[in-house]
Design a protein around this motif. Structure first.
Motif, PDB file in Angstrom:
ATOM      1  N   GLU A 166      61.250  35.671   4.952  1.00 38.86           N
ATOM      2  CA  GLU A 166      61.410  35.080   3.627  1.00 38.86           C
ATOM      3  C   GLU A 166      61.764  36.162   2.594  1.00 38.86           C
ATOM      4  N   ALA A 167      61.115  37.317   2.692  1.00 38.67           N
ATOM      5  CA  ALA A 167      61.391  38.422   1.761  1.00 38.67           C
ATOM      6  C   ALA A 167      62.830  38.912   1.945  1.00 38.67           C
ATOM      7  N   LEU A 168      63.297  38.976   3.195  1.00 41.35           N
ATOM      8  CA  LEU A 168      64.672  39.433   3.449  1.00 41.35           C
ATOM      9  C   LEU A 168      65.695  38.440   2.904  1.00 41.35           C
ATOM     10  N   LEU A 169      65.394  37.136   3.032  1.00 38.28           N
ATOM     11  CA  LEU A 169      66.275  36.103   2.461  1.00 38.28           C
ATOM     12  C   LEU A 169      66.377  36.268   0.952  1.00 38.28           C
ATOM     13  N   ASP A 170      65.216  36.462   0.326  1.00 32.76           N
ATOM     14  CA  ASP A 170      65.151  36.650  -1.118  1.00 32.76           C
ATOM     15  C   ASP A 170      65.999  37.864  -1.518  1.00 32.76           C
ATOM     16  N   LEU A 171      65.851  38.957  -0.760  1.00 33.08           N
ATOM     17  CA  LEU A 171      66.585  40.187  -1.077  1.00 33.08           C
ATOM     18  C   LEU A 171      68.091  39.950  -0.972  1.00 33.08           C
ATOM     19  N   ALA A 172      68.515  39.265   0.099  1.00 32.12           N
ATOM     20  CA  ALA A 172      69.945  39.016   0.297  1.00 32.12           C
ATOM     21  C   ALA A 172      70.513  38.202  -0.870  1.00 32.12           C
ATOM     22  N   GLU A 173      69.688  37.313  -1.451  1.00 31.92           N
ATOM     23  CA  GLU A 173      70.155  36.473  -2.558  1.00 31.92           C
ATOM     24  C   GLU A 173      70.089  37.175  -3.911  1.00 31.92           C
ATOM     25  N   ASN A 174      69.084  38.013  -4.077  1.00 36.47           N
ATOM     26  CA  ASN A 174      68.764  38.509  -5.431  1.00 36.47           C
ATOM     27  C   ASN A 174      68.859  40.024  -5.604  1.00 36.47           C
ATOM     28  N   TYR A 175      69.564  40.713  -4.690  1.00 34.65           N
ATOM     29  CA  TYR A 175      69.511  42.180  -4.745  1.00 34.65           C
ATOM     30  C   TYR A 175      70.041  42.769  -6.055  1.00 34.65           C
ATOM     31  N   ASP A 176      70.783  41.978  -6.837  1.00 37.15           N
ATOM     32  CA  ASP A 176      71.266  42.498  -8.129  1.00 37.15           C
ATOM     33  C   ASP A 176      70.126  42.974  -9.018  1.00 37.15           C
ATOM     34  N   ASN A 177      69.037  42.201  -9.034  1.00 29.47           N
ATOM     35  CA  ASN A 177      67.925  42.601  -9.905  1.00 29.47           C
ATOM     36  C   ASN A 177      66.639  42.911  -9.138  1.00 29.47           C
ATOM     37  N   THR A 178      66.701  42.792  -7.798  1.00 29.38           N
ATOM     38  CA  THR A 178      65.455  42.831  -7.008  1.00 29.38           C
ATOM     39  C   THR A 178      65.399  44.009  -6.048  1.00 29.38           C
ATOM     40  N   PHE A 179      64.214  44.601  -5.917  1.00 27.06           N
ATOM     41  CA  PHE A 179      63.953  45.676  -4.966  1.00 27.06           C
ATOM     42  C   PHE A 179      62.845  45.226  -4.001  1.00 27.06           C
ATOM     43  N   TYR A 180      63.066  45.476  -2.714  1.00 22.72           N
ATOM     44  CA  TYR A 180      62.083  45.120  -1.683  1.00 22.72           C
ATOM     45  C   TYR A 180      61.202  46.336  -1.418  1.00 22.72           C
ATOM     46  N   LEU A 181      59.922  46.212  -1.727  1.00 24.59           N
ATOM     47  CA  LEU A 181      58.990  47.335  -1.600  1.00 24.59           C
ATOM     48  C   LEU A 181      58.222  47.197  -0.276  1.00 24.59           C
ATOM     49  N   ILE A 182      58.593  48.038   0.689  1.00 20.35           N
ATOM     50  CA  ILE A 182      57.973  47.950   2.026  1.00 20.35           C
ATOM     51  C   ILE A 182      56.759  48.871   2.087  1.00 20.35           C
ATOM     52  N   GLY A 183      55.695  48.374   2.708  1.00 19.61           N
ATOM     53  CA  GLY A 183      54.393  49.020   2.600  1.00 19.61           C
ATOM     54  C   GLY A 183      54.016  49.997   3.678  1.00 19.61           C
ATOM     55  N   SER A 184      54.790  50.078   4.753  1.00 19.50           N
ATOM     56  CA  SER A 184      54.436  51.048   5.790  1.00 19.50           C
ATOM     57  C   SER A 184      55.703  51.748   6.272  1.00 19.50           C
ATOM     58  N   ALA A 185      55.547  52.707   7.175  1.00 22.17           N
ATOM     59  CA  ALA A 185      56.685  53.534   7.609  1.00 22.17           C
ATOM     60  C   ALA A 185      57.501  52.788   8.656  1.00 22.17           C
ATOM     61  N   VAL A 186      57.887  51.567   8.322  1.00 24.44           N
ATOM     62  CA  VAL A 186      58.579  50.663   9.243  1.00 24.44           C
ATOM     63  C   VAL A 186      59.787  50.049   8.530  1.00 24.44           C
ATOM     64  N   GLY A 187      60.478  49.139   9.232  1.00 18.29           N
ATOM     65  CA  GLY A 187      61.627  48.460   8.639  1.00 18.29           C
ATOM     66  C   GLY A 187      62.904  49.233   8.896  1.00 18.29           C
ATOM     67  N   PRO A 188      64.023  48.656   8.435  1.00 19.39           N
ATOM     68  CA  PRO A 188      65.308  49.322   8.647  1.00 19.39           C
ATOM     69  C   PRO A 188      65.413  50.614   7.840  1.00 19.39           C
ATOM     70  N   HIS A 189      66.234  51.552   8.336  1.00 20.77           N
ATOM     71  CA  HIS A 189      66.561  52.748   7.575  1.00 20.77           C
ATOM     72  C   HIS A 189      67.102  52.321   6.212  1.00 20.77           C
ATOM     73  N   PRO A 190      66.745  52.930   5.092  1.00 22.21           N
ATOM     74  CA  PRO A 190      66.022  54.204   4.952  1.00 22.21           C
ATOM     75  C   PRO A 190      64.508  54.083   4.745  1.00 22.21           C
ATOM     76  N   TYR A 191      63.923  52.868   4.928  1.00 19.02           N
ATOM     77  CA  TYR A 191      62.516  52.707   4.550  1.00 19.02           C
ATOM     78  C   TYR A 191      61.538  53.665   5.254  1.00 19.02           C
ATOM     79  N   PRO A 192      61.643  53.851   6.577  1.00 20.55           N
ATOM     80  CA  PRO A 192      60.665  54.767   7.190  1.00 20.55           C
ATOM     81  C   PRO A 192      60.702  56.169   6.576  1.00 20.55           C
TER      82      PRO A 192
END
Ligand SMILES: *Cc1c(COP(=O)(O)O)cnc(C)c1O
Length: 393
Positions: free
Chosen positions: A173-199
């Motif tokens: 759901e968060a990824l869907l939101d990001l794909a729709e709203n990335y103009d004003n939205t940042f996805y804050l990931i909480g651990s050293a996981v997820g796609p690059h560059p998040y880790p």
């Protein structure tokens, strides 16, 4: 699905996301690389870590625990003393500052146990950013008080009831939101996981743990520790505690995974000890799976360690042999929770109690000249109700 070549640790990591999200990842990477070098950004980050989060926190010599166990000297890195009670605030402040520098006004995050949601809601309140937290409906019920905390801080919590209503659906759901709203939205990931560059971003912001610990141990003992221990969920407090020791080959890096009811019961969350490599949540890592390679339900007494995958760099450190990954059962963690509470007056988070439990196993086998650093990733206040319910029923 597109596979970028960058962001790999050996065969792990990468970015397995649809092309429109890859564009967003590339933007985030570019700005992160700029921020890292920017003296103004670093000054602002240091200011909030010091004045708001309460860093540096102590590296405390646990003299009573050391005497009781009879062996290596045990030092505790006191991440539990940070504002909001764990290491998570280091990363939440760092990423929220990146979002601010990108001109974003809205933060989204997903949380299972709720701790990352609280840290994110805190950083958003601090920086005046809108905050939406996705949570599986099941988790919102288990973590009702954390949901309320996020709401007190001004965040909107969206309960997701698709599928199993778990963290997986919340991430989707968060990824869907990001794909729709990335103009004003940042996805804050909480651990050293997820796609690059998040880790790499999360490692960067959590490395402050080992930066401080290294200076502190050199000041206290005039030498490096023999080992650094940290619990491993997604792996952010562990990679932060290891980072500045990775090139010091004399320092053992020991990550402690939750064995739950036992590795052989299948009821655990220990991908490095009992998993196989696979792709999940946009990156490649060890993950808990069945014989057919399907994701398997996980279990841990500690909600914060209950994750099916693990950071790509830990996956690589395991394969290369630089990191040692062990596991501790629910019961051993619970025993260590009481041990630290009663010998030092420090109630650790159940997550952190896993690291304490392994330290208690190995310290007596070591000499009094040897030194262990245990990262106390968080405080146990949040777990008191759960343990009360478990023991008083
Ligand atoms: C979330 C959490 C963890 C697990 O996350 P990592 O990314 O593996 O560090 C560990 N300890 C505490 C206190 C937590 O809140």
């Amino acid at each position: 699905m597109e596979k970028a070549q960058k962001g790999y640790f050996g065969e792990y990591g990468g970015s397995y996301v649809p092309p429109e999200l890859q564009k967003v990842m590339d933007q985030i990477e570019e700005l992160f690389e700029k921020c890292k070098q920017d003296p103004e950004f670093n000054k602002e980050l240091d200011y909030y870590l010091e004045q708001y989060a309460g860093r540096p926190n102590p590296l405390y010599f646990a003299e009573k625990l050391t005497k009781k166990l009879g062996g290596a000297k045990i030092y505790l890195k006191r991440e539990e003393l940070n504002h909001t009670g764990s290491h998570k605030i280091n990363n939440a402040i760092g990423q929220a500052l990146i979002a601010k520098h990108m001109g974003k006004t809205r933060i989204i995050a997903e949380t299972g146990a709720g701790q990352h949601g609280v840290a994110t809601a805190t950083a958003c309140a601090l920086f005046g950013l809108d905050c939406v937290i996705y949570m599986g409906e099941h988790d919102t019920k288990r973590q009702a008080l954390n949901v309320f905390r996020m709401e007190i801080l001004g965040a909107e919590v969206k309960a997701i009831n698709n599928g199993e209503g778990s963290m997986k659906e919340a991430i989707d759901e968060a990824l869907l939101d990001l794909a729709e709203n990335y103009d004003n939205t940042f996805y804050l990931i909480g651990s050293a996981v997820g796609p690059h560059p998040y880790p790499s971003i999360v490692k960067h912001f959590q490395s402050v743990i080992s930066k401080e610990a290294k200076e502190q141990i050199l000041k206290a003992e005039g030498r490096l520790p023999d080992a650094v221990l940290a619990c491993v969920g997604g792996g952010s407090n562990a990679i932060g505690a290891f980072a500045n020791f990775i090139n010091d080959s004399s320092v053992r890096l020991i990550g402690v995974e939750p064995a739950g009811l036992g590795l052989d019961t299948g009821k655990h969350a220990a991908p490095l000890n009992a998993g196989e490599p696979g792709v999940i949540h946009g990156f490649r890592c060890y993950m808990v799976q069945d014989d057919q390679g399907n994701p398997m339900p996980t279990h841990s007494i500690s909600a914060g360690l209950d994750y099916i995958g693990v950071g790509p760099e830990h996956s690589y450190l395991k394969d290369s042999g630089r990191g040692e990954y062990v596991s501790v059962t629910d019961q051993e963690a619970l025993d260590a929770f009481y041990l630290l509470s009663r010998t030092e007056g420090i109630i650790p988070a159940l997550e952190s109690a896993h690291a304490v439990a392994h330290a208690a196993k190995i310290a007596p086998t070591m000499s009094p000249e040897q030194i262990l650093i245990v990262n106390v990733s968080g405080r146990g206040d949040k777990d008191v109700q759960q343990i009360f319910d478990m023991t008083r029923k």
